[in-house]
Motif scaffolding. Sequence first.
Motif, PDB file in Angstrom:
ATOM      1  N   GLY A 175      -6.710  -5.347  -5.474  1.00  0.00           N
ATOM      2  CA  GLY A 175      -7.984  -5.029  -6.112  1.00  0.00           C
ATOM      3  C   GLY A 175      -8.951  -6.182  -5.952  1.00  0.00           C
ATOM      4  O   GLY A 175      -9.264  -6.601  -4.841  1.00  0.00           O
ATOM      5  N   ASN A 176      -9.428  -6.718  -7.077  1.00  0.00           N
ATOM      6  CA  ASN A 176     -10.354  -7.855  -7.028  1.00  0.00           C
ATOM      7  C   ASN A 176      -9.644  -9.184  -7.256  1.00  0.00           C
ATOM      8  O   ASN A 176     -10.283 -10.199  -7.536  1.00  0.00           O
ATOM      9  CB  ASN A 176     -11.476  -7.674  -8.063  1.00  0.00           C
ATOM     10  N   GLU A 177      -8.313  -9.194  -7.096  1.00  0.00           N
ATOM     11  CA  GLU A 177      -7.530 -10.406  -7.296  1.00  0.00           C
ATOM     12  C   GLU A 177      -7.003 -10.933  -5.954  1.00  0.00           C
ATOM     13  O   GLU A 177      -6.650 -10.157  -5.067  1.00  0.00           O
ATOM     14  CB  GLU A 177      -6.347 -10.134  -8.230  1.00  0.00           C
ATOM     15  N   ILE A 178      -6.983 -12.269  -5.843  1.00  0.00           N
ATOM     16  CA  ILE A 178      -6.511 -12.928  -4.621  1.00  0.00           C
ATOM     17  C   ILE A 178      -5.469 -13.970  -4.989  1.00  0.00           C
ATOM     18  O   ILE A 178      -5.655 -14.733  -5.938  1.00  0.00           O
ATOM     19  CB  ILE A 178      -7.655 -13.634  -3.866  1.00  0.00           C
ATOM     20  N   VAL A 179      -4.376 -14.009  -4.244  1.00  0.00           N
ATOM     21  CA  VAL A 179      -3.366 -15.058  -4.395  1.00  0.00           C
ATOM     22  C   VAL A 179      -3.250 -15.786  -3.061  1.00  0.00           C
ATOM     23  O   VAL A 179      -3.002 -15.167  -2.022  1.00  0.00           O
ATOM     24  CB  VAL A 179      -2.001 -14.484  -4.810  1.00  0.00           C
ATOM     25  N   PHE A 180      -3.441 -17.113  -3.101  1.00  0.00           N
ATOM     26  CA  PHE A 180      -3.297 -17.938  -1.907  1.00  0.00           C
ATOM     27  C   PHE A 180      -1.975 -18.695  -1.995  1.00  0.00           C
ATOM     28  O   PHE A 180      -1.855 -19.673  -2.740  1.00  0.00           O
ATOM     29  CB  PHE A 180      -4.455 -18.931  -1.792  1.00  0.00           C
ATOM     30  N   THR A 181      -0.980 -18.242  -1.260  1.00  0.00           N
ATOM     31  CA  THR A 181       0.286 -18.969  -1.199  1.00  0.00           C
ATOM     32  C   THR A 181       0.171 -20.069  -0.146  1.00  0.00           C
ATOM     33  O   THR A 181      -0.658 -20.000   0.770  1.00  0.00           O
ATOM     34  CB  THR A 181       1.446 -18.028  -0.839  1.00  0.00           C
ATOM     35  N   ASN A 182       0.978 -21.101  -0.285  1.00  0.00           N
ATOM     36  CA  ASN A 182       0.983 -22.235   0.648  1.00  0.00           C
ATOM     37  C   ASN A 182      -0.343 -22.989   0.681  1.00  0.00           C
ATOM     38  O   ASN A 182      -0.683 -23.625   1.685  1.00  0.00           O
ATOM     39  CB  ASN A 182       1.340 -21.767   2.070  1.00  0.00           C
ATOM     40  N   LEU A 205      -7.091 -16.195  -7.919  1.00  0.00           N
ATOM     41  CA  LEU A 205      -8.489 -15.952  -8.262  1.00  0.00           C
ATOM     42  C   LEU A 205      -8.706 -14.504  -8.660  1.00  0.00           C
ATOM     43  O   LEU A 205      -8.069 -13.592  -8.120  1.00  0.00           O
ATOM     44  CB  LEU A 205      -9.393 -16.267  -7.074  1.00  0.00           C
ATOM     45  N   THR A 206      -9.630 -14.288  -9.578  1.00  0.00           N
ATOM     46  CA  THR A 206     -10.088 -12.949  -9.934  1.00  0.00           C
ATOM     47  C   THR A 206     -11.593 -12.897  -9.710  1.00  0.00           C
ATOM     48  O   THR A 206     -12.341 -13.641 -10.354  1.00  0.00           O
ATOM     49  CB  THR A 206      -9.762 -12.603 -11.403  1.00  0.00           C
ATOM     50  N   LEU A 207     -12.032 -12.055  -8.796  1.00  0.00           N
ATOM     51  CA  LEU A 207     -13.453 -11.927  -8.489  1.00  0.00           C
ATOM     52  C   LEU A 207     -14.117 -10.934  -9.433  1.00  0.00           C
ATOM     53  O   LEU A 207     -13.466 -10.319 -10.285  1.00  0.00           O
ATOM     54  CB  LEU A 207     -13.631 -11.484  -7.039  1.00  0.00           C
ATOM     55  N   ASP A 208     -15.425 -10.761  -9.263  1.00  0.00           N
ATOM     56  CA  ASP A 208     -16.179  -9.828 -10.095  1.00  0.00           C
ATOM     57  C   ASP A 208     -15.594  -8.419 -10.002  1.00  0.00           C
ATOM     58  O   ASP A 208     -15.114  -7.991  -8.945  1.00  0.00           O
ATOM     59  CB  ASP A 208     -17.646  -9.780  -9.650  1.00  0.00           C
ATOM     60  N   GLU A 209     -15.657  -7.699 -11.115  1.00  0.00           N
ATOM     61  CA  GLU A 209     -15.204  -6.312 -11.124  1.00  0.00           C
ATOM     62  C   GLU A 209     -15.985  -5.504 -10.089  1.00  0.00           C
ATOM     63  O   GLU A 209     -17.199  -5.625  -9.972  1.00  0.00           O
ATOM     64  CB  GLU A 209     -15.420  -5.705 -12.519  1.00  0.00           C
ATOM     65  N   GLY A 210     -15.282  -4.707  -9.324  1.00  0.00           N
ATOM     66  CA  GLY A 210     -15.927  -3.902  -8.292  1.00  0.00           C
ATOM     67  C   GLY A 210     -16.089  -4.606  -6.958  1.00  0.00           C
ATOM     68  O   GLY A 210     -16.670  -4.037  -6.023  1.00  0.00           O
ATOM     69  N   ALA A 236     -10.377 -13.054   2.984  1.00  0.00           N
ATOM     70  CA  ALA A 236      -9.883 -14.097   2.090  1.00  0.00           C
ATOM     71  C   ALA A 236      -8.738 -14.796   2.805  1.00  0.00           C
ATOM     72  O   ALA A 236      -7.697 -14.194   3.046  1.00  0.00           O
ATOM     73  CB  ALA A 236      -9.412 -13.505   0.767  1.00  0.00           C
ATOM     74  N   GLU A 237      -8.929 -16.054   3.149  1.00  0.00           N
ATOM     75  CA  GLU A 237      -7.894 -16.746   3.902  1.00  0.00           C
ATOM     76  C   GLU A 237      -7.946 -18.253   3.684  1.00  0.00           C
ATOM     77  O   GLU A 237      -8.967 -18.810   3.248  1.00  0.00           O
ATOM     78  CB  GLU A 237      -8.008 -16.447   5.393  1.00  0.00           C
ATOM     79  N   ILE A 238      -6.822 -18.885   3.949  1.00  0.00           N
ATOM     80  CA  ILE A 238      -6.727 -20.342   3.957  1.00  0.00           C
ATOM     81  C   ILE A 238      -6.911 -20.805   5.398  1.00  0.00           C
ATOM     82  O   ILE A 238      -6.252 -20.289   6.311  1.00  0.00           O
ATOM     83  CB  ILE A 238      -5.355 -20.820   3.446  1.00  0.00           C
ATOM     84  N   ILE A 239      -7.804 -21.761   5.594  1.00  0.00           N
ATOM     85  CA  ILE A 239      -7.997 -22.337   6.920  1.00  0.00           C
ATOM     86  C   ILE A 239      -7.311 -23.704   6.938  1.00  0.00           C
ATOM     87  O   ILE A 239      -7.715 -24.627   6.226  1.00  0.00           O
ATOM     88  CB  ILE A 239      -9.482 -22.474   7.270  1.00  0.00           C
ATOM     89  N   LYS A 240      -6.255 -23.808   7.695  1.00  0.00           N
ATOM     90  CA  LYS A 240      -5.543 -25.067   7.889  1.00  0.00           C
ATOM     91  C   LYS A 240      -5.845 -25.593   9.292  1.00  0.00           C
ATOM     92  O   LYS A 240      -6.435 -24.874  10.116  1.00  0.00           O
ATOM     93  CB  LYS A 240      -4.029 -24.847   7.740  1.00  0.00           C
ATOM     94  N   THR A 241      -5.456 -26.800   9.574  1.00  0.00           N
ATOM     95  CA  THR A 241      -5.636 -27.338  10.916  1.00  0.00           C
ATOM     96  C   THR A 241      -4.785 -26.546  11.901  1.00  0.00           C
ATOM     97  O   THR A 241      -3.564 -26.586  11.857  1.00  0.00           O
ATOM     98  CB  THR A 241      -5.245 -28.820  10.967  1.00  0.00           C
TER      99      THR A 241
END
Length: 277
Positions: free
Chosen positions: A162-169, A136-141, A147-152
């Motif tokens: 920066g304003n970028e998020i990578v969710f592995t798994n 994901l790329t969020l708004d500039e600034g 930012a997290e994955i919620i699993k059982t």
Amino acid sequence: KQYEKSEELVKKCIQLSTTSSTIWKSLGNIKMQTGATEEAIAAYKKSLSYDPNQFDLIASIRKLEKKPESYQLFPIVEEIKIINADKAAPKESEYGYYSLLDQKDVIVYENRAAEEFITYMIKITKENGVDQYKELTLDEGSIIEKAEIIKTGSRIKGELNGNEIVFTNLEPNDVIFIRYKLQSYNTGPFAKEFTDKLFFDGFIYGALTKYTLIVPEHLKLNFLFSKKDIKPNITSIENFKKYTWEIANAEPIDSEPLMPNLVDVGNTLHISTISDW
């Protein structure tokens, strides 16, 4: 530390440049160091009047006035409660995901600088949803607070750059939780005005959409829904008015070929302080 001499020099600088936000802030720092809290607050507010885009200074003033941090004025997100409520009636989606929470909290300060606290909770249902949200790329600034994955039984933090998020798994049945902050101030002829909008429905199911807006109590606010009206809950807090709009269980809009954009077919809340908007 020669505070008296420093104050004398700063006041001479103010005489030469009365509209310098930096100099007024320096005077406030001196007053704070000498324990003159009220004078420090007055100098800081003077600095803000010339440069409203000083969010660190806004926070300092609130602390000196013994007020809570701005984000504490908004509703607390209880993510586990939201997830458990969804288990009773999980939804399917051709897009591979749907929204558990779309929450936007905005505070507009006296000088019209504004802070936005945006929270998303997305339920992934299929592999195409994984493909949509794994990067994901969020708004500039954007200032990403969480930012997290919620699993059982577990949580996995997203990788931030920066304003970028990578969710592995990321997998179907996971929930993505994202909270970030934006700080903004208008310039030019509309510097003293505030405008915003939020979609209260869309092409995916929305379990809860919520917008909370806090503005100075004297500020005249105009608001209008493009389709179906939703009445706000209006309360007072400190020297502000607090408006809250929300809708639960918003069914998705049927998508059709060549149909107009969401802003034209969805139920959109438009907000403005401009009198003839």
